[in-house]
Design a protein around this motif. Sequence first.
Motif, PDB file in Angstrom:
ATOM      1  N   GLU A 110       0.862  -1.176   0.000  1.00 50.04           N
ATOM      2  CA  GLU A 110       0.000   0.000   0.000  1.00 50.04           C
ATOM      3  C   GLU A 110       0.900   1.228   0.000  1.00 50.04           C
ATOM      4  OE1 GLU A 110      -2.529   1.641   3.497  1.00 50.04           O
ATOM      5  OE2 GLU A 110      -3.687   0.077   2.497  1.00 50.04           O
ATOM      6  N   SER A 112      -0.445   7.943  -0.350  1.00 43.63           N
ATOM      7  CA  SER A 112      -1.824   8.082  -0.829  1.00 43.63           C
ATOM      8  C   SER A 112      -2.767   7.020  -0.289  1.00 43.63           C
ATOM      9  CB  SER A 112      -1.847   8.036  -2.358  1.00 43.63           C
ATOM     10  OG  SER A 112      -1.495   6.744  -2.811  1.00 43.63           O
ATOM     11  N   GLY A 113      -2.239   5.907   0.201  1.00 43.80           N
ATOM     12  CA  GLY A 113      -3.096   4.834   0.702  1.00 43.80           C
ATOM     13  C   GLY A 113      -3.612   3.908  -0.371  1.00 43.80           C
ATOM     14  N   SER A 114      -3.191   4.112  -1.639  1.00 41.00           N
ATOM     15  CA  SER A 114      -3.678   3.249  -2.715  1.00 41.00           C
ATOM     16  C   SER A 114      -2.959   1.903  -2.696  1.00 41.00           C
ATOM     17  CB  SER A 114      -3.478   3.931  -4.071  1.00 41.00           C
ATOM     18  OG  SER A 114      -2.105   4.144  -4.309  1.00 41.00           O
ATOM     19  N   LYS A 127       0.657  -4.544   4.336  1.00 37.97           N
ATOM     20  CA  LYS A 127      -0.515  -4.848   5.146  1.00 37.97           C
ATOM     21  C   LYS A 127      -0.851  -6.319   4.930  1.00 37.97           C
ATOM     22  CE  LYS A 127      -2.587  -0.533   6.033  1.00 37.97           C
ATOM     23  NZ  LYS A 127      -3.824   0.075   6.404  1.00 37.97           N
ATOM     24  N   ARG A 153      -1.617  -3.373   9.441  1.00 37.40           N
ATOM     25  CA  ARG A 153      -0.247  -3.033   9.070  1.00 37.40           C
ATOM     26  C   ARG A 153       0.720  -4.111   9.551  1.00 37.40           C
ATOM     27  NH1 ARG A 153       3.188   2.400   9.840  1.00 37.40           N
ATOM     28  NH2 ARG A 153       4.834   1.724   8.452  1.00 37.40           N
TER      29      ARG A 153
END
Length: 116
Positions: free
Chosen positions: A72, A76-78, A102, A112
């Motif tokens: 991830e 940006s968390g994408s 993750k 995580r």
Amino acid sequence: MCTRLRAGALLLAALLLLPAPTLAALSLGPPRPATGVYCTPVAFRDYVVAIGYQAVVRAAPGCTRPAKVRKENALSGSVIGQPNVVPVGEIKYVWLFTHRLKYTLDDRTWQRLAVR
């Protein structure tokens, strides 16, 4: 000034008294059955360069099921690419630059993974 504080307090009280939406009301379809149960993985730094490192990921010792991890983007968390399924007794090498790892135990929630 005092009326603004009262109005804010009333608004806060009204929001707190509203019923919380249920999970069923928020879902977009019928609940998905768990497709499998995975084991907790462990990850270690293997090869470090100036802009990132390579992690070695494997299922935790004593596990009888595979582990499932994904990369991830930390900014940006994408999600990057497809999740990796690591069979018991095997290892996967994953390069991490601006990424974090993750893992999932049930294909629904992701946690995580700390790289040691």
